[in-house]
Design a protein around this motif. Structure first.
Motif, PDB file in Angstrom:
ATOM      1  N   LYS A 138      52.274 -39.631  19.003  1.00  0.00           N
ATOM      2  CA  LYS A 138      53.851 -40.100  18.857  1.00  0.00           C
ATOM      3  C   LYS A 138      53.753 -40.708  17.416  1.00  0.00           C
ATOM      4  O   LYS A 138      53.154 -41.696  17.238  1.00  0.00           O
ATOM      5  N   PRO A 139      54.317 -39.967  16.659  1.00  0.00           N
ATOM      6  CA  PRO A 139      54.559 -40.451  14.918  1.00  0.00           C
ATOM      7  C   PRO A 139      55.362 -41.536  15.238  1.00  0.00           C
ATOM      8  O   PRO A 139      55.961 -42.150  16.153  1.00  0.00           O
ATOM      9  N   PRO A 140      54.818 -42.765  14.269  1.00  0.00           N
ATOM     10  CA  PRO A 140      55.707 -44.050  14.099  1.00  0.00           C
ATOM     11  C   PRO A 140      57.067 -43.907  13.875  1.00  0.00           C
ATOM     12  O   PRO A 140      57.663 -42.665  13.570  1.00  0.00           O
ATOM     13  N   LYS A 141      57.884 -44.694  14.208  1.00  0.00           N
ATOM     14  CA  LYS A 141      59.424 -44.616  13.911  1.00  0.00           C
ATOM     15  C   LYS A 141      59.467 -44.515  12.327  1.00  0.00           C
ATOM     16  O   LYS A 141      58.923 -44.983  11.736  1.00  0.00           O
ATOM     17  N   PRO A 142      60.525 -43.702  12.134  1.00  0.00           N
ATOM     18  CA  PRO A 142      60.951 -43.210  10.890  1.00  0.00           C
ATOM     19  C   PRO A 142      61.189 -44.233   9.994  1.00  0.00           C
ATOM     20  O   PRO A 142      60.929 -44.195   8.705  1.00  0.00           O
ATOM     21  N   THR A 143      61.797 -45.434  10.564  1.00  0.00           N
ATOM     22  CA  THR A 143      62.047 -46.614   9.454  1.00  0.00           C
ATOM     23  C   THR A 143      61.987 -47.871  10.159  1.00  0.00           C
ATOM     24  O   THR A 143      61.596 -48.027  11.528  1.00  0.00           O
ATOM     25  N   THR A 144      61.593 -48.933   9.300  1.00  0.00           N
ATOM     26  CA  THR A 144      61.692 -50.174   9.847  1.00  0.00           C
ATOM     27  C   THR A 144      62.778 -51.124   9.106  1.00  0.00           C
ATOM     28  O   THR A 144      63.145 -50.970   7.913  1.00  0.00           O
ATOM     29  N   SER A 145      63.451 -52.103   9.707  1.00  0.00           N
ATOM     30  CA  SER A 145      64.412 -52.946   9.405  1.00  0.00           C
ATOM     31  C   SER A 145      63.746 -54.119   8.531  1.00  0.00           C
ATOM     32  O   SER A 145      62.752 -54.726   8.767  1.00  0.00           O
ATOM     33  N   TYR A 146      64.415 -54.665   7.373  1.00  0.00           N
ATOM     34  CA  TYR A 146      63.817 -55.581   6.483  1.00  0.00           C
ATOM     35  C   TYR A 146      65.138 -56.174   6.109  1.00  0.00           C
ATOM     36  O   TYR A 146      65.958 -55.624   5.442  1.00  0.00           O
ATOM     37  N   LEU A 147      65.184 -57.594   6.461  1.00  0.00           N
ATOM     38  CA  LEU A 147      66.159 -58.430   5.949  1.00  0.00           C
ATOM     39  C   LEU A 147      65.941 -59.073   4.489  1.00  0.00           C
ATOM     40  O   LEU A 147      64.924 -59.633   4.323  1.00  0.00           O
ATOM     41  N   VAL A 148      66.736 -58.634   3.550  1.00  0.00           N
ATOM     42  CA  VAL A 148      66.611 -59.160   2.052  1.00  0.00           C
ATOM     43  C   VAL A 148      66.626 -60.494   2.032  1.00  0.00           C
ATOM     44  O   VAL A 148      67.692 -61.148   2.482  1.00  0.00           O
ATOM     45  N   ALA A 182      59.143 -52.674  -1.965  1.00  0.00           N
ATOM     46  CA  ALA A 182      58.172 -51.523  -1.958  1.00  0.00           C
ATOM     47  C   ALA A 182      56.769 -51.587  -1.699  1.00  0.00           C
ATOM     48  O   ALA A 182      55.958 -50.877  -1.024  1.00  0.00           O
ATOM     49  N   GLU A 183      56.283 -52.591  -2.575  1.00  0.00           N
ATOM     50  CA  GLU A 183      54.746 -52.976  -2.605  1.00  0.00           C
ATOM     51  C   GLU A 183      54.358 -53.351  -1.479  1.00  0.00           C
ATOM     52  O   GLU A 183      53.195 -52.969  -0.646  1.00  0.00           O
ATOM     53  N   GLN A 184      55.185 -54.174  -0.694  1.00  0.00           N
ATOM     54  CA  GLN A 184      54.943 -54.864   0.488  1.00  0.00           C
ATOM     55  C   GLN A 184      54.724 -53.771   1.513  1.00  0.00           C
ATOM     56  O   GLN A 184      53.718 -53.854   2.535  1.00  0.00           O
ATOM     57  N   PHE A 185      55.619 -52.610   1.637  1.00  0.00           N
ATOM     58  CA  PHE A 185      55.673 -51.875   2.668  1.00  0.00           C
ATOM     59  C   PHE A 185      54.711 -50.467   2.333  1.00  0.00           C
ATOM     60  O   PHE A 185      54.729 -49.512   2.974  1.00  0.00           O
ATOM     61  N   ASN A 236      59.024 -45.392   7.247  1.00  0.00           N
ATOM     62  CA  ASN A 236      57.529 -45.518   7.700  1.00  0.00           C
ATOM     63  C   ASN A 236      56.528 -44.378   7.397  1.00  0.00           C
ATOM     64  O   ASN A 236      57.139 -43.318   7.725  1.00  0.00           O
ATOM     65  N   THR A 237      55.342 -44.551   7.098  1.00  0.00           N
ATOM     66  CA  THR A 237      54.312 -43.630   7.139  1.00  0.00           C
ATOM     67  C   THR A 237      53.191 -44.166   7.803  1.00  0.00           C
ATOM     68  O   THR A 237      52.851 -45.454   7.479  1.00  0.00           O
ATOM     69  N   PRO A 238      52.174 -43.358   8.132  1.00  0.00           N
ATOM     70  CA  PRO A 238      50.729 -43.833   8.639  1.00  0.00           C
ATOM     71  C   PRO A 238      50.327 -44.601   7.208  1.00  0.00           C
ATOM     72  O   PRO A 238      50.324 -44.369   6.237  1.00  0.00           O
ATOM     73  N   LYS A 239      49.453 -45.735   7.620  1.00  0.00           N
ATOM     74  CA  LYS A 239      49.133 -46.586   6.603  1.00  0.00           C
ATOM     75  C   LYS A 239      47.667 -45.980   6.041  1.00  0.00           C
ATOM     76  O   LYS A 239      46.803 -45.611   7.147  1.00  0.00           O
ATOM     77  N   PRO A 240      47.535 -45.945   5.076  1.00  0.00           N
ATOM     78  CA  PRO A 240      46.215 -45.445   4.405  1.00  0.00           C
ATOM     79  C   PRO A 240      44.941 -46.503   4.745  1.00  0.00           C
ATOM     80  O   PRO A 240      45.316 -47.524   5.146  1.00  0.00           O
TER      81      PRO A 240
END
Length: 403
Positions: free
Chosen positions: A342-352, A362-365, A394-398
């Motif tokens: 099951k691939p990770p969900k396509p997006t994650t929510s972030y509150l600015v 961008a660097e954080q994620f 979201n992408t798999p983390k290196p």
């Protein structure tokens, strides 16, 4: 393996066996020789690695590609027997060959380990040579170049079975970035190497000259040919003014050819590799975290890593690679695991938050600023503001292949 450790191993092996290659700058612009390690006759340190051919090279696929004949009457046998059937480059019988043969006899254990290391790759490379109508001796070149170690790296930054340096890799469309390095990819690098060898054969019409050019660079060999012609000499290997390492390149390959032809004369038993594919290809158009794939299949991550050394991380990003090689013996388990994946969900929510910037988010994620901008419809007229809810791709983390 660290670069320093890799270099030490190469120096020790080359000093014992003479199995090292050297490639000079190709093209008419110059002849820069890289040097690697001492060979059996103390020729001095020689670095190995392909050097980029002439810029904007146009490949001409005539010559050995003009006709391909598939012989379905052949018995399955073993891979070495099939390779022997397609030997077609004229043999050398010289003192230099005898020296290389003696080096192989003196280092049987190392030679046997090198032969075993070729198991996942040798059948595929031999078949690719056969499909193109090319001599099967060419499938032995990775023995000379890298001892069939896809992770081999030279001090001149050459990598992979065929030892492409970065510029040559780019010349032959081998991707090199933080996600993949196709110089280490079996399929991509073999395609590139055989393309280069085809180009060199079309240039010279002679496999010995093509091999010299592969090692030293076509520009350097063309200048040596011109010099011999001006001296009224016949164009043979012996009549060309070559550096020692290049002069001994073909004898090294010939000694290996003789070993495969008559292993009993060397007191070596060739490993029994069946003359059939070692792996299958699995195509995917989505990112894959291979650590999760291995877990679902119930296998070690190393099983997948072994055949996919071109991946810099244990994640296959579809934007950079869409083909996974897996051993046939594990293919059913891996395919079953992929059905559960099951691939990770396509997006994650972030509150600015106040003080946030797009580059910091961008660097954080570990994503690109442009990706965040595109997904959220941001622009100069629509910048981020505190309290704004952003969708982060979201992408798999290196990570490490060892994890």
């Amino acid at each position: 393996m660290s670069a320093a450790h890799s270099q030490l191993v190469w120096v020790l092996f080359a000093a014992m066996t003479g199995l090292s290659g050297v490639h000079g700058t190709a093209g008419a612009s110059g002849a820069t020789q890289h040097q690697l390690a001492m060979n059996a006759e103390n020729e001095g340190e020689q670095l190995f690695g392909l050097i980029s051919p002439t810029a904007k090279l146009e490949l001409k696929m005539s010559g050995p590609l003009s006709l391909v004949t598939l012989d379905f009457s052949r018995e399955a046998g073993d891979v070495w027997g099939d390779i022997r059937k397609d030997f077609s480059i004229p043999d050398l019988d010289t003192h230099a060959v005898a020296v290389r043969e003696q080096a192989l006899r003196k280092n049987k254990r190392m030679v046997e380990r090198m032969l075993m290391r070729s198991e996942p790759f040798i059948y595929y490379i031999a078949q690719e040579c056969a499909k193109r109508g090319m001599p099967s001796e060419l499938a032995l070149i990775p023995f000379v170049e890298s001892q069939f170690n896809p992770h081999a790296r030279s001090p001149s930054a050459a990598e992979g079975l065929w030892q492409f340096i970065p510029s040559t890799g780019r010349q032959f469309d081998l991707k090199q970035n933080k996600w993949v390095d196709e110089r280490r990819d079996l399929v991509a690098s073999t395609r590139a190497a055989l393309d280069y060898l085809t180009y060199l054969y079309d240039m010279h019409g002679d496999w010995h000259l093509a091999l010299l050019s592969y090692n030293w660079g076509e520009g350097s060999v063309l200048r040596a040919i011109k010099k011999a012609e001006e001296a009224g000499l016949e164009i043979t290997v012996d009549n060309l003014d070559l550096p020692l390492e290049t002069r001994h390149y073909i004898p090294k390959l010939q000694a290996l050819k003789n070993l495969i032809q008559s292993p009993e004369k060397f007191g070596i038993q060739l490993p029994e590799f069946p003359n059939k594919p070692y792996f299958v290809k699995i195509k995917r158009n989505t990112d894959l975290d291979l650590r999760e794939v291995a877990r679902l299949a119930g296998i070690e991550l190393g099983v997948i890593r072994k055949l996919n050394p071109g991946l810099n991380q244990p994640v296959m990003y579809a934007a950079h690679s869409d083909t996974l090689l897996v051993p046939i013996e594990y293919s059913d388990r891996i395919n079953a695991g992929l059905k559960q994946y099951k691939p990770p969900k396509p997006t994650t929510s972030y509150l600015v938050k106040k003080g946030d910037t797009l580059s910091e988010i961008a660097e954080q994620f570990d994503v690109k600023v442009n990706d965040i901008t595109r997904i959220n419809g941001l622009s100069k007229k629509k910048p981020i503001k505190p309290g704004m809810k952003l969708s982060i791709p979201n992408t798999p983390k290196p990570g490490s292949w060892e994890s």
